[in-house]
Scaffold this active site. Structure first.
Site, short mmCIF file in Angstrom:
data_model
loop_
_atom_site.label_atom_id
_atom_site.label_comp_id
_atom_site.label_asym_id
_atom_site.label_seq_id
_atom_site.Cartn_x
_atom_site.Cartn_y
_atom_site.Cartn_z
N LEU A 57 2.45 -7.00 -1.64
CA LEU A 57 1.53 -6.23 -0.82
C LEU A 57 1.18 -4.88 -1.45
O LEU A 57 0.04 -4.42 -1.36
CB LEU A 57 2.13 -6.00 0.57
N GLU A 58 2.16 -4.24 -2.08
CA GLU A 58 1.95 -2.90 -2.58
C GLU A 58 1.16 -2.85 -3.88
O GLU A 58 0.38 -1.93 -4.09
CB GLU A 58 3.30 -2.19 -2.77
N SER A 59 1.37 -3.83 -4.76
CA SER A 59 0.69 -3.74 -6.06
C SER A 59 0.25 -5.09 -6.61
O SER A 59 0.00 -5.20 -7.81
CB SER A 59 1.61 -3.06 -7.08
N MET A 74 0.81 -1.18 0.00
CA MET A 74 0.00 0.00 0.00
C MET A 74 0.84 1.23 0.00
O MET A 74 0.55 2.18 -0.70
CB MET A 74 -0.89 -0.03 1.22
N VAL A 75 1.86 1.33 0.80
CA VAL A 75 2.52 2.58 0.90
C VAL A 75 3.79 2.59 0.16
O VAL A 75 4.40 1.59 -0.05
CB VAL A 75 2.81 2.99 2.33
#
Length: 467
Positions: free
Chosen positions: A192-194, A1-2
């Protein structure tokens, strides 16, 4: 996410620890350049230098979800038209916003941004009301930690992670060797991010940052991000309309904020650009490894390990702030869930993210390094556990208190107010379940004769309501 050093998302993640967005679990993996076959020496590099078992290297079958069949051109054109209309409805031609842009351009010119870059960057940019709405509503989202982990470390995400690990094994081996960060941790952050590049975000970053800066709630932060984005364009790493990402400014495969990109992004494939937006994730993966390395990653040290607590454990010793030598925890009777003493990887803490009824962890300094990417415990645990699973490790043995639900933001504020009234809490009422609130919950639990694990559950709030 971040993306890295994401102050905006960090604040939200602390406010609602489990409220993190879950990356798509079944999105089709992107079409990426095939990685050249790794030679034996490269494979040995990952297998022998990594402290984890090399079983992930044995994955040889691609398990990509099947792509949707082509649709008729006429239908596709109509669908595109409808999407464009929906998008246009969220963007307004606000004259005050236009005036703000002109004033901002003057300031940006004084800071060294080229006029040609400004002209190209703001061409067609409008006030994006959808971005403003999402910014205003973040604190309302609430999700239990175990629900988040069910998605973040699902069988599909683990399987896709192993597939991507195998596909990019040669690149990952070189990244691991150069930055001394385990490849599976980098792949876990990517997942997790993408969702391994499948959901990199399609929001125009210049438009989003300008809209949020104009809105004024965190003007200084978003103006800083907007200037950084313009510097990226000035450097020629990408073009304005290709600079897309999340509504809050995070970009690329591993979701870097513009300021973090300027400081940590890498041109690992040597093409002269630090390209984190393309289908090829190489630069993004190297940038993530570089970020972790620069923030103190210790090669060979776990982020954390599941443990079992002995009967009579002193729960006052639990918490990220209670850092003790591993020998201390072994002397207390804490043991690995799989059996045996905790190995000595330096100072360690006992973390109980869901209280005495959930998974217990011993965490090391690398836990805190992942926190620099996103400080929410839920995120750090998800990255660490997903990396372990990609590397062939087991799922958690203990379960979670699944009968509970996450407290809403309003309930977290109420919890703090009631703890304050009861004389256990004297900090600001902010809805953040951090160390001070956990300590206050523990004091209240001790006062009423229940296990003082600091877990801010719905039952504790209900007990406070009863007085």
């Amino acid at each position: 996410m971040v993306g890295l050093t994401r102050i905006l998302f960090s604040a939200f993640a602390i406010v609602a620890l489990p409220a993190l967005a879950s990356p798509p679990d079944i999105s089709p993996l992107p079409t990426v350049r095939p990685s050249p076959a790794a030679d034996a020496g490269t494979v040995e590099t990952i297998a022998t230098r990594s402290p984890r078992a090399p079983s992930a290297l044995a994955v040889v079958t691609s398990i990509r979800p099947q792509m949707r069949a082509d649709v008729p051109p006429s239908f596709a054109a109509r669908a595109a038209e409808l999407r464009a209309r929906a998008e246009e409805a969220t963007r307004t031609r606000d004259p005050e916003f236009r005036a703000w842009i002109e004033d901002f351009k003057t300031r940006a010119l004084a800071m060294g941004i080229r006029e040609r870059t400004l002209t190209r960057a703001f061409e067609g940019v409008q006030l994006n009301t959808r971005v403003l709405e999402r910014d205003a509503n973040q604190a309302e989202f609430s999700r239990a930690l175990w629900e988040y982990l069910d998605s973040a470390v699902s069988a599909t995400r683990v399987r896709n992670g192993r597939t991507q690990f195998e596909e990019y094994r040669d690149t990952l081996a070189r990244i691991e060797q150069q930055y001394e960060v385990e490849a599976e941790v980098v792949v876990a952050i990517w997942g997790l991010e993408s969702a391994y590049g499948a959901s990199r975000g399609s929001t125009d970053i210049i438009e989003a940052m300008a809209s949020l800066a104009y809105d004024g709630r965190r003007q200084d932060f978003f103006e800083e991000q907007l200037i950084a984005a313009l510097r990226i364009l000035d450097a020629g790493d990408t073009n304005p309309r290709n600079m897309t990402g999340s509504w809050a400014g995070a970009m690329g495969h591993t979701q870097f904020m513009p300021t973090s990109y300027l400081q940590y992004a890498q041109d690992f494939n040597g093409d002269g650009r630090r390209n984190i937006w393309s289908g090829d994730p190489t630069d993004a993966l190297a940038s993530t490894a570089h970020y972790l390395a620069e923030h103190g990653w210790t090669y060979g040290q776990p982020w954390g390990m599941e443990v079992e607590l002995p009967n009579g454990f002193d729960f006052a010793l639990a918490g990220e702030q209670e850092r003790r030598p591993v020998r201390f925890w072994n002397d207390q009777g804490v043991r690995l869930a799989e059996g045996g003493d905790i190995p000595d990887h330096g100072q360690a803490s006992i973390l109980l993210p869901a209280g005495a009824q959930g998974v217990a962890l011993v965490i090391f300094d690398n836990f805190r390094v992942i926190e620099r990417y996103n400080p929410a415990d839920a995120y750090v645990i998800a990255v660490g556990h997903l990396g372990d699973r990609i590397g062939g490790g087991p799922a958690f043995e203990a379960d979670w208190p699944r009968q509970d639900r996450a407290l809403t933001f309003a309930e977290r504020e109420e919890l703090q107010r009631r703890l304050q009234t009861a004389g256990h809490y004297d900090e600001r009422i902010d809805g953040i379940i951090g160390p001070n609130t956990i300590a206050a919950v523990r004091r209240f639990q001790a006062a009423i004769g229940v296990t003082p694990d600091g877990y801010a559950s719905p039952s504790i709030l209900e007990r406070l309501r009863r007085g």
